[in-house]
Design a protein around this motif. Structure first.
Motif, short mmCIF file in Angstrom:
data_model
loop_
_atom_site.label_atom_id
_atom_site.label_comp_id
_atom_site.label_asym_id
_atom_site.label_seq_id
_atom_site.Cartn_x
_atom_site.Cartn_y
_atom_site.Cartn_z
N SER A 268 0.84 -1.20 0.00
CA SER A 268 0.00 0.00 0.00
C SER A 268 0.87 1.25 0.00
O SER A 268 0.55 2.26 -0.65
CB SER A 268 -0.92 0.01 1.22
N ALA A 269 1.98 1.20 0.74
CA ALA A 269 2.92 2.33 0.75
C ALA A 269 3.50 2.55 -0.65
O ALA A 269 3.67 3.69 -1.10
CB ALA A 269 4.03 2.08 1.76
N GLU A 270 3.82 1.44 -1.34
CA GLU A 270 4.32 1.55 -2.71
C GLU A 270 3.27 2.13 -3.64
O GLU A 270 3.57 2.91 -4.55
CB GLU A 270 4.77 0.17 -3.22
N LYS A 271 2.01 1.74 -3.42
CA LYS A 271 0.91 2.26 -4.24
C LYS A 271 0.77 3.76 -4.06
O LYS A 271 0.55 4.50 -5.03
CB LYS A 271 -0.39 1.55 -3.84
N ARG A 272 0.92 4.23 -2.83
CA ARG A 272 0.84 5.67 -2.58
C ARG A 272 1.99 6.41 -3.28
O ARG A 272 1.81 7.51 -3.81
CB ARG A 272 0.87 5.95 -1.08
N LYS A 273 3.18 5.81 -3.30
CA LYS A 273 4.31 6.41 -3.99
C LYS A 273 4.04 6.51 -5.48
O LYS A 273 4.36 7.51 -6.13
CB LYS A 273 5.59 5.59 -3.74
N GLU A 274 3.45 5.45 -6.04
CA GLU A 274 3.11 5.46 -7.46
C GLU A 274 2.11 6.57 -7.77
O GLU A 274 2.19 7.24 -8.80
CB GLU A 274 2.55 4.10 -7.88
N HIS A 275 1.16 6.74 -6.88
CA HIS A 275 0.15 7.78 -7.08
C HIS A 275 0.78 9.17 -7.07
O HIS A 275 0.43 10.04 -7.87
CB HIS A 275 -0.92 7.68 -5.99
N LEU A 276 1.74 9.39 -6.18
CA LEU A 276 2.37 10.69 -6.07
C LEU A 276 3.24 11.01 -7.29
O LEU A 276 3.41 12.17 -7.66
CB LEU A 276 3.23 10.76 -4.80
N THR A 277 3.82 9.96 -7.90
CA THR A 277 4.70 10.17 -9.05
C THR A 277 3.96 10.07 -10.37
O THR A 277 4.56 10.24 -11.44
CB THR A 277 5.84 9.13 -9.05
N ASP A 278 2.67 9.80 -10.32
CA ASP A 278 1.87 9.66 -11.55
C ASP A 278 1.68 11.04 -12.16
O ASP A 278 1.04 11.92 -11.59
CB ASP A 278 0.51 9.04 -11.21
N SER A 279 2.21 11.24 -13.35
CA SER A 279 2.14 12.55 -13.99
C SER A 279 0.73 12.93 -14.41
O SER A 279 0.44 14.09 -14.72
CB SER A 279 3.05 12.57 -15.23
N SER A 280 -0.18 11.93 -14.46
CA SER A 280 -1.54 12.22 -14.88
C SER A 280 -2.34 12.91 -13.79
O SER A 280 -3.42 13.43 -14.04
CB SER A 280 -2.26 10.91 -15.27
N VAL A 281 -1.82 12.92 -12.55
CA VAL A 281 -2.52 13.57 -11.45
C VAL A 281 -2.22 15.06 -11.49
O VAL A 281 -1.05 15.47 -11.38
CB VAL A 281 -2.08 12.99 -10.09
N PRO A 282 -3.23 15.91 -11.71
CA PRO A 282 -2.97 17.35 -11.81
C PRO A 282 -2.50 17.93 -10.49
O PRO A 282 -2.99 17.59 -9.43
CB PRO A 282 -4.35 17.92 -12.19
N ARG A 283 -1.49 18.80 -10.56
CA ARG A 283 -0.98 19.45 -9.37
C ARG A 283 -0.86 20.95 -9.63
O ARG A 283 -0.44 21.36 -10.71
CB ARG A 283 0.39 18.88 -8.96
N TYR A 284 -1.20 21.72 -8.67
CA TYR A 284 -1.20 23.18 -8.83
C TYR A 284 0.20 23.72 -8.58
O TYR A 284 0.82 23.43 -7.55
CB TYR A 284 -2.18 23.80 -7.84
N ASN A 285 0.72 24.47 -9.54
CA ASN A 285 2.06 25.03 -9.42
C ASN A 285 1.95 26.42 -8.79
O ASN A 285 1.67 27.41 -9.46
CB ASN A 285 2.71 25.13 -10.81
N TRP A 286 2.16 26.50 -7.51
CA TRP A 286 2.01 27.76 -6.77
C TRP A 286 3.06 28.78 -7.20
O TRP A 286 2.80 29.99 -7.23
CB TRP A 286 2.11 27.49 -5.27
N LEU A 287 4.26 28.32 -7.53
CA LEU A 287 5.32 29.24 -7.91
C LEU A 287 4.98 29.98 -9.20
O LEU A 287 5.09 31.21 -9.29
CB LEU A 287 6.64 28.49 -8.06
N ASP A 288 4.54 29.23 -10.23
CA ASP A 288 4.17 29.84 -11.49
C ASP A 288 2.98 30.77 -11.32
O ASP A 288 2.89 31.83 -11.96
CB ASP A 288 3.84 28.77 -12.54
N ALA A 289 2.05 30.37 -10.47
CA ALA A 289 0.86 31.18 -10.26
C ALA A 289 1.24 32.52 -9.62
O ALA A 289 0.72 33.58 -9.99
CB ALA A 289 -0.12 30.44 -9.36
N GLU A 290 2.18 32.49 -8.69
CA GLU A 290 2.61 33.71 -8.02
C GLU A 290 3.33 34.65 -8.99
O GLU A 290 3.12 35.85 -8.99
CB GLU A 290 3.53 33.36 -6.84
N ASN A 291 4.19 34.06 -9.86
CA ASN A 291 4.91 34.86 -10.84
C ASN A 291 3.94 35.52 -11.84
O ASN A 291 4.11 36.67 -12.23
CB ASN A 291 5.93 34.01 -11.58
N THR A 292 2.93 34.75 -12.24
CA THR A 292 1.94 35.28 -13.18
C THR A 292 1.17 36.43 -12.57
O THR A 292 0.92 37.46 -13.19
CB THR A 292 0.96 34.17 -13.61
N TYR A 293 0.82 36.26 -11.28
CA TYR A 293 0.08 37.30 -10.58
C TYR A 293 0.93 38.56 -10.44
O TYR A 293 0.46 39.69 -10.63
CB TYR A 293 -0.34 36.78 -9.21
#
Length: 297
Positions: A268-293
């Motif tokens: 299950s721990a390995e499954k969670r690691k796979e989920h975190l590294t899955d590029s298909s999971v959208p993640r919000y880039n706070w750094l880019d958002a701050e620069n744009t603002y």
């Protein structure tokens, strides 16, 4: 695991039909006749009734299941239902997965029943039998070095877990000849490193193959991306952990049930690691958002 309807979890089913599921359920109750109190048995029956649309799988909140028990001889409390779940999980017959909503937060549970392999019974009633061990025997167990040598260099049969008085050997009653085959007969599908790790404790081919089958079962249940062959070290670690806990008298169920539970936890721990590294999971880039603002000001 995302929440969804029952058919979304069909891949978790370990049974080909409701009839097969009921046969394993009856076998489980025969193996553990005193497992549940009367109220816990009512809860168990209701859960199994919810597990027939997809054989051996149910998706429901505990509150829903408790409510369904109310028409059964007075019903049961939530605490009783939770105790039943804990007992069924401890024996390895049931695993419970939490699901989460797309919007965040936990949703319903997914209950998955596991097949009962009667030839894998390894009841280690160490608490009942520990009184029959001699003092020198107990000292030998607890003073063994807590290193990898504990698992690889047990040449003395007196130290072999497989021969201890409170361990019943795994066996296949349907095949007497297969029972007596040693480790050299294990199929090539089982990694040699795993065989070499297990053989000092369980030398028979049926025993070693059983432990690998349990690993495959846990692997299929969690639906990991990477092949099981790449996770042999993790499976070996789960077995070693189980041996260590057994030799320190920490296992309160059976050896095979504890081993399977350890596998589920590690995979299950390995499954969670796979989920975190899955590029298909959208993640919000706070750094880019701050620069744009900042540039828009």
């Amino acid at each position: 695991m995302r929440a969804g309807n029952i058919y979304q979890f069909k891949y978790l089913s370990q049974f080909r039909s409701v009839k097969e599921f009921n046969e394993h359920k009856e076998r489980y109750l025969q193996l553990y006749p005193d497992q549940f109190t009367h109220s816990e048995f009512i809860a168990f029956e209701v859960l199994t009734q919810f597990s027939v649309v997809v054989p051996g799988v149910a998706n429901a909140k505990i509150a829903t299941l408790v409510s369904a028990c109310q028409g059964k001889q007075g019903g049961v409390s939530r605490a009783t239902f939770v105790r039943m779940l804990r007992k069924a999980k401890t024996t390895g017959f049931l695993t419970v997965h939490k699901t989460y909503r797309s919007s965040g937060g936990f949703a319903h549970n997914v209950f998955v029943f596991q097949p009962i392999d009667t030839f894998m019974k390894t009841q280690m009633n160490y608490r009942a039998n520990s009184e029959h061990h001699t003092e020198s025997r107990s000292e030998e167990i607890f003073t063994a070095p807590e290193t990898e040598k504990l698992f690889l260099n047990l040449q003395n049969t007196d130290k072999n877990i497989c021969l201890e008085d409170n361990v019943s050997a795994l066996h296949a009653p349907s095949s007497t000849s297969f029972e007596n085959l040693d480790y050299s007969f294990v199929p090539d599908t089982v990694p040699q490193t795993f065989i070499q790790t297990v053989r000092p404790f369980f030398n028979l081919a049926a025993e070693i193959f059983t432990f690998w089958e349990k690993a495959l079962m846990a692997y299929r249940q969690l639906n990991l991306y990477q092949p099981i062959e790449h996770m042999t070290d993790l499976v070996i670690h789960a077995f070693k952990t189980t041996v260590f806990q057994y030799k320190h008298r920490k296992i309160k169920t059976s050896f095979i049930a504890y081993y399977y539970g350890t596998l589920i936890t590690m995979l299950s721990a390995e499954k969670r690691k796979e989920h975190l590294t899955d590029s298909s999971v959208p993640r919000y880039n706070w750094l880019d958002a701050e620069n744009t603002y900042s540039s828009s000001l």
